[in-house]
Design an enzyme around this catalytic site. Structure first.
Site, PDB file in Angstrom:
ATOM      1  N   HIS A 141       0.839  -1.201   0.000  1.00  0.00           N
ATOM      2  CA  HIS A 141       0.000   0.000   0.000  1.00  0.00           C
ATOM      3  C   HIS A 141       0.874   1.251   0.000  1.00  0.00           C
ATOM      4  O   HIS A 141       1.591   1.531   0.965  1.00  0.00           O
ATOM      5  CB  HIS A 141      -0.936  -0.014   1.229  1.00  0.00           C
ATOM      6  CG  HIS A 141      -1.846   1.168   1.261  1.00  0.00           C
ATOM      7  ND1 HIS A 141      -2.214   1.799   2.423  1.00  0.00           N
ATOM      8  CD2 HIS A 141      -2.469   1.843   0.258  1.00  0.00           C
ATOM      9  CE1 HIS A 141      -3.019   2.801   2.135  1.00  0.00           C
ATOM     10  NE2 HIS A 141      -3.176   2.860   0.827  1.00  0.00           N
ATOM     11  N   ASN A 191      -4.492   4.287   7.497  1.00  0.00           N
ATOM     12  CA  ASN A 191      -5.891   4.685   7.332  1.00  0.00           C
ATOM     13  C   ASN A 191      -6.718   4.425   8.579  1.00  0.00           C
ATOM     14  O   ASN A 191      -7.722   5.096   8.820  1.00  0.00           O
ATOM     15  CB  ASN A 191      -6.514   3.993   6.116  1.00  0.00           C
ATOM     16  CG  ASN A 191      -6.153   4.729   4.833  1.00  0.00           C
ATOM     17  OD1 ASN A 191      -5.755   5.887   4.872  1.00  0.00           O
ATOM     18  ND2 ASN A 191      -6.251   4.061   3.714  1.00  0.00           N
TER      19      ASN A 191
HETATM   20  N1  CAA Z   1       3.324  14.005  -8.013  1.00  0.00           N
HETATM   21  C1  CAA Z   1       4.645  13.957  -8.015  1.00  0.00           C
HETATM   22  N2  CAA Z   1       5.428  14.806  -7.309  1.00  0.00           N
HETATM   23  C2  CAA Z   1       4.817  15.774  -6.623  1.00  0.00           C
HETATM   24  C3  CAA Z   1       3.424  15.906  -6.575  1.00  0.00           C
HETATM   25  C4  CAA Z   1       2.661  14.975  -7.318  1.00  0.00           C
HETATM   26  N3  CAA Z   1       1.326  14.994  -7.329  1.00  0.00           N
HETATM   27  N4  CAA Z   1       3.100  16.951  -5.789  1.00  0.00           N
HETATM   28  C5  CAA Z   1       4.261  17.469  -5.344  1.00  0.00           C
HETATM   29  N5  CAA Z   1       5.294  16.760  -5.844  1.00  0.00           N
HETATM   30  C6  CAA Z   1       6.705  16.974  -5.565  1.00  0.00           C
HETATM   31  C7  CAA Z   1       7.191  18.297  -6.111  1.00  0.00           C
HETATM   32  O1  CAA Z   1       7.627  18.174  -7.441  1.00  0.00           O
HETATM   33  C8  CAA Z   1       8.336  18.604  -5.177  1.00  0.00           C
HETATM   34  O2  CAA Z   1       9.472  17.854  -5.583  1.00  0.00           O
HETATM   35  P1  CAA Z   1      10.978  18.363  -5.274  1.00  0.00           P
HETATM   36  O3  CAA Z   1      11.111  18.479  -3.787  1.00  0.00           O
HETATM   37  O4  CAA Z   1      11.822  17.290  -5.872  1.00  0.00           O
HETATM   38  O5  CAA Z   1      11.088  19.689  -5.956  1.00  0.00           O
HETATM   39  C9  CAA Z   1       7.869  18.044  -3.815  1.00  0.00           C
HETATM   40  O6  CAA Z   1       6.859  17.085  -4.143  1.00  0.00           O
HETATM   41  C10 CAA Z   1       7.288  19.105  -2.915  1.00  0.00           C
HETATM   42  O7  CAA Z   1       6.245  19.735  -3.644  1.00  0.00           O
HETATM   43  P2  CAA Z   1       5.827  21.256  -3.484  1.00  0.00           P
HETATM   44  O8  CAA Z   1       7.008  22.054  -3.039  1.00  0.00           O
HETATM   45  O9  CAA Z   1       5.136  21.684  -4.726  1.00  0.00           O
HETATM   46  O10 CAA Z   1       4.678  21.246  -2.419  1.00  0.00           O
HETATM   47  P3  CAA Z   1       4.674  20.882  -0.904  1.00  0.00           P
HETATM   48  O11 CAA Z   1       5.990  21.102  -0.231  1.00  0.00           O
HETATM   49  O12 CAA Z   1       3.466  21.540  -0.397  1.00  0.00           O
HETATM   50  O13 CAA Z   1       4.439  19.291  -0.887  1.00  0.00           O
HETATM   51  C11 CAA Z   1       3.034  17.423  -0.791  1.00  0.00           C
HETATM   52  C12 CAA Z   1       3.370  18.699  -1.541  1.00  0.00           C
HETATM   53  C13 CAA Z   1       4.218  16.457  -0.851  1.00  0.00           C
HETATM   54  C14 CAA Z   1       1.829  16.810  -1.493  1.00  0.00           C
HETATM   55  C15 CAA Z   1       2.720  17.797   0.710  1.00  0.00           C
HETATM   56  O14 CAA Z   1       1.731  18.773   0.749  1.00  0.00           O
HETATM   57  C16 CAA Z   1       2.275  16.607   1.523  1.00  0.00           C
HETATM   58  O15 CAA Z   1       3.085  15.829   2.005  1.00  0.00           O
HETATM   59  N6  CAA Z   1       0.942  16.483   1.746  1.00  0.00           N
HETATM   60  C17 CAA Z   1       0.364  15.384   2.512  1.00  0.00           C
HETATM   61  C18 CAA Z   1       0.252  14.173   1.644  1.00  0.00           C
HETATM   62  C19 CAA Z   1      -0.337  13.010   2.385  1.00  0.00           C
HETATM   63  O16 CAA Z   1      -0.687  13.057   3.544  1.00  0.00           O
HETATM   64  N7  CAA Z   1      -0.460  11.902   1.643  1.00  0.00           N
HETATM   65  C20 CAA Z   1      -1.074  10.702   2.155  1.00  0.00           C
HETATM   66  C21 CAA Z   1      -2.496  10.688   1.734  1.00  0.00           C
HETATM   67  S1  CAA Z   1      -3.330   9.278   2.382  1.00  0.00           S
HETATM   68  C22 CAA Z   1      -3.055   8.087   1.223  1.00  0.00           C
HETATM   69  O17 CAA Z   1      -2.494   8.269   0.190  1.00  0.00           O
HETATM   70  C23 CAA Z   1      -3.517   6.729   1.614  1.00  0.00           C
HETATM   71  C24 CAA Z   1      -4.839   6.318   1.247  1.00  0.00           C
HETATM   72  O18 CAA Z   1      -5.059   5.124   1.170  1.00  0.00           O
HETATM   73  C25 CAA Z   1      -5.961   7.260   1.041  1.00  0.00           C
END
Ligand code: CAA
Length: 295
Positions: A141, A191
């Protein structure tokens, strides 16, 4: 690297596309299978965009990007998965669809191939029982966005052999991820804790505790979370959150897993978050604003 050399990823949506990307980045020949050419094209162009962005930031050489793309084999044909050592599904969160897929793939793949599901909430045990290789079936996952989030939950059920579990765990490490071992409990670790938190945020809003942006800001600045619960819900997809909630409630019959009425209504109305342009927030402009549904 593990004994796994060729990986099949079934589904090239948000999760499948990210998984295929990290597999190819780690050096695996990666077959990516979708049911529809338009879905496949959209998924592949998402991968290309991610890699192009890394090149433009100076984090990846152009030659490396081209080599990664060269290791990806997009296809509509299930038969192309025949030589894979690991087949990982990231299709819709529907048990029957997953069992049907693995039953078809079981007829094609070698007996030694490992099967894995990226399900976030369905039972690995039930999926495994529907295949010809329950002892070689695991959960893998990943978290969204897959190229960024370091965690993989490696799930073993009662039937999983130690060898298959170790291979799957080593495979997750070989992708540069940090795996954790989990039993087959609905929601696994993340989750099980995250979903009630997000549902509580919705309930807090419904009972007038604070506005959506203020609850988000509170959790971001008060707890250091990168996103508040509503922004995260929109990011994960409110359809996905609703389905997970439904599955978890059916499993545990505990009120904390039950969908708040607002989430159900937003799901029914097609307010699914970023993917549909509107969820708790409206993403039409550069800066998201609270959407009309919850104004
Ligand atoms: N795809 C690929 N790379 C991405 C991306 C995406 N959708 N969004 C952001 N990135 C990359 C950026 O390119 C950037 O890369 P570098 O450091 O190499 O330059 C890096 O991530 C940081 O991006 P940003 O500076 O634009 O933005 P940020 O610092 O705000 O980070 C984030 C964005 C990583 C999404 C951050 O907001 C975060 O960690 N959010 C929480 C995400 C989370 O909790 N995920 C789990 C969800 S639950 C789940 O997935 C499980 C389930 O079963 C539902």
């Amino acid at each position: 690297m593990s004994e796994i050399q060729r990986v099949g990823v079934v589904g090239c949506g948000l999760m499948g596309g990210g998984i295929a990307q990290v597999c190819a980045q780690a050096g695996y020949e990666t077959v990516v299978r979708e049911v529809d050419q338009a879905f496949l094209d959209r998924g592949m162009s998402g991968i290309q965009k991610n890699l192009d962005r890394a090149v433009s930031k100076g984090k990846l050489e152009e030659s490396e990007r081209d080599a990664i793309v060269g290791r990806l084999q997009p296809t509509l044909a299930l038969d192309d998965l025949a030589e894979c050592d690991l087949v990982l599904e990231a299709i819709i969160e529907n048990l029957d669809a997953k069992i049907e897929l693995f039953s078809a793939v079981g007829k094609l793949c070698k007996a030694t191939a490992i099967f894995a599901s990226n399900t976030s909430s369905l039972s690995i045990t039930e999926m495994a029982a529907g295949t010809d290789r329950a002892e070689r079936f695991v959960g893998l996952h990943f978290f969204s966005p897959v190229p960024v989030m370091p965690l993989v939950e490696v799930v073993r059920c009662g039937q999983t052999s130690e060898e298959a579990f170790k291979l799957a765990y080593a495979f997750a490490e070989s992708l540069g991820k940090s795996p954790i071992a989990c039993g087959d409990n609905t929601g696994f670790v993340v989750n099980r804790l995250l979903v009630p938190y997000m549902l509580d945020a919705i309930r807090a809003y419904e009972s007038g505790v604070a506005s959506i942006p203020d609850i988000d800001t509170g959790m971001r600045l008060g707890c250091g979370y990168p996103m508040g619960p509503f922004t995260l819900g929109d990011f994960v997809g409110l359809d996905t959150l609703y389905h997970i909630t439904d599955i978890m409630y059916n499993e545990y019959k505990e009120a904390r897993f039950a969908s708040p009425p607002l989430l159900r209504r937003m799901f029914l109305a097609g307010y699914h978050g970023r993917k549909t342009g509107k969820g708790f927030y409206d993403y039409s402009d550069d800066e998201p604003v609270v959407s009309d549904f919850v104004k």
